[in-house]
Motif scaffolding. Structure first.
Motif, PDB file in Angstrom:
ATOM      1  N   HIS A   9      27.931  60.840   7.198  1.00 35.40           N
ATOM      2  CA  HIS A   9      28.876  60.732   8.323  1.00 35.40           C
ATOM      3  C   HIS A   9      28.108  60.689   9.658  1.00 35.40           C
ATOM      4  N   LEU A  13      27.656  57.688  12.563  1.00 33.88           N
ATOM      5  CA  LEU A  13      27.983  57.869  13.986  1.00 33.88           C
ATOM      6  C   LEU A  13      26.788  57.627  14.912  1.00 33.88           C
ATOM      7  N   TRP A  17      26.393  57.141  18.980  1.00 30.88           N
ATOM      8  CA  TRP A  17      25.797  58.165  19.859  1.00 30.88           C
ATOM      9  C   TRP A  17      24.799  57.465  20.785  1.00 30.88           C
ATOM     10  N   LEU A  22      30.821  57.758  21.706  1.00 29.23           N
ATOM     11  CA  LEU A  22      31.491  58.772  20.871  1.00 29.23           C
ATOM     12  C   LEU A  22      32.363  59.684  21.731  1.00 29.23           C
ATOM     13  N   SER A  23      33.349  60.275  21.066  1.00 26.80           N
ATOM     14  CA  SER A  23      34.144  61.292  21.752  1.00 26.80           C
ATOM     15  C   SER A  23      33.259  62.523  21.974  1.00 26.80           C
ATOM     16  N   ASP A  25      33.673  65.568  20.991  1.00 25.41           N
ATOM     17  CA  ASP A  25      33.523  66.329  19.743  1.00 25.41           C
ATOM     18  C   ASP A  25      32.498  65.674  18.821  1.00 25.41           C
ATOM     19  N   GLU A  26      32.615  64.355  18.692  1.00 25.78           N
ATOM     20  CA  GLU A  26      31.673  63.642  17.809  1.00 25.78           C
ATOM     21  C   GLU A  26      30.252  63.742  18.362  1.00 25.78           C
ATOM     22  N   GLN A  27      30.146  63.646  19.669  1.00 30.06           N
ATOM     23  CA  GLN A  27      28.820  63.734  20.288  1.00 30.06           C
ATOM     24  C   GLN A  27      28.187  65.093  20.014  1.00 30.06           C
TER      25      GLN A  27
END
Lengths: 197, 185
Positions: A9, A13, A17, A22-23, A25-27
């Motif tokens: 995952h 992403l 990055w 990215l959002s 949270d994802e970052q």
């Protein structure tokens, strides 16, 4: 990483990055994973290098102001799908003055003249009066043309005509056209002629 | 110019405002042209396609509902037109079958000299499957999010991630091959 699935995952992403999309949270999740796994950090560096190299490739010269002039000409023949209360596009004939009239007469004499809108008529903007008719020098570059138009806040609203005329309109509807035309006439590196209709 | 500004321009274009079209053109012309020309490698055809994109925007602006970002909408139009060109010309692509077994060692890239990077990368990008190449170009040329790429290419987000994952692997494989570099697995 807690599992291969989680690692996969993060790998998915990583390119995003690198490009910063990215959002939050994802970052945070990706950065936490990279802090624990140096191979992820290396992967990100590699992707960053690929991205940088791709973005450094030359763009090629886009159509620029000439493309915009072509677009403005083409939209006259391309009705919009939903048009309510829009003023009907009108077409009118340019009036010529001074040297332009003389040039036009010469064309008529040598036999190229015919009474047809294809020869000397330009499609109009919605504001017929706020225009300056110009002819660009043959050796002018697209870059200098664009720079000058932007510096004087002008747009090409029509052209080229069959004899190479363009109509320019100021973005500011309150602009003094006479003064503006005078200023443009000083730009002898760019314009062959500058006239008010 | 952010998306709200672009949407305001589209709204004005929908009412027939040509000055707004000028502003949108100046904002979006270069990235769209770059995207199209990278795909077609034909400046004249690319200029024609660019023109068609803006004409579509002009004609369709009033019907634009603003559910997607303007940039995404315009790239979607451009993408579909490029795909149409490829279909009409039946352009062939190569190398969808590169072996999948490869290492992801970053050292392969690090060994490429600055002068050679662009040439090698361009050559390797050309060998990717169109779907893979599109995905990685959207991500790295246009800096689009995976959600935006999914919208432009009309595929699920997961598919975008998978395509980029494979594109990245294949790129590395190609670059390693071109540099004749042995990378430890």
């Amino acid at each position: 990483m807690s599992s291969e699935v989680d690692r996969q995952h993060i790998l998915d992403l990583l390119p995003f990055w690198v490009n910063g999309t990215l959002s939050e949270d994802e970052q945070d999740m990706v950065e936490a994973a990279m802090a624990q796994d140096p191979s992820l950090r290396q992967e990100a560096e590699m992707l960053s290098l690929v991205r940088t190299t791709m973005q450094q490739q030359p763009d090629g010269e886009s159509p620029g102001e000439l493309g915009l002039a072509r677009l403005r000409r083409d939209i006259e023949d391309s009705p919009q799908k939903v048009v309510e209360g829009r003023s009907r596009t009108r077409r009118y004939m340019l009036s010529f003055s001074g040297g332009l009239a003389a040039a036009f007469a010469l064309i008529a004499v040598i036999g190229n003249f015919r009474v047809s809108e294809d020869v000397y008529e330009l499609a109009s903007s919605n504001n017929d009066t706020a225009n300056i008719v110009v002819m660009f020098r043959a050796d002018v570059t697209q870059a200098s043309m664009a720079s000058l138009l932007q510096r004087h806040e002008l747009v090409i609203v029509d052209g080229p005509s069959a004899i190479g005329l363009y109509r320019l309109s100021p973005l500011d509807p309150g602009a003094d056209l006479t003064q503006l035309a005078g200023t443009l006439r000083l730009e002898t590196d760019v314009f062959e002629s500058v006239d008010l209709p | 110019m952010n998306d709200a500004d672009l949407k305001a321009l589209i709204h004005r274009i929908g009412t027939g405002d040509k000055i707004a079209l000028d502003a949108l053109y100046r904002q979006m012309e270069k990235p769209l042209y770059r995207f199209i020309n990278i795909k077609l490698n034909d400046p004249f055809l690319s200029a024609d396609i660019l023109q068609e994109v803006f004409l579509d925007v002009w004609k369709g602006a009033a019907a634009f509902e603003g559910r997607s970002a303007v940039k995404t909408w315009m790239f979607s139009i451009a993408y579909r037109k490029v795909i149409d060109v490829f279909r009409k010309n039946a352009r062939l692509t190569i190398a969808d079958d590169l072996p999948e077994q490869l290492d992801e060692a970053p050292s392969a890239m690090a060994q490429i000299t600055a002068a050679e990077e662009a040439d090698h990368l361009r050559a390797c990008l050309a060998q990717l499957k169109p779907d893979h190449r599109d995905a990685i170009e959207f991500a790295f040329y246009e800096d689009m999010s995976y959600r935006e790429i999914a919208e432009v290419t009309s595929v699920p987000e997961g598919t975008v991630k998978t395509r980029i994952f494979h594109a990245k692997k294949l790129l590395l494989h190609c670059l390693q091959g071109r540099m004749n570099t042995k990378v430890a697995s």
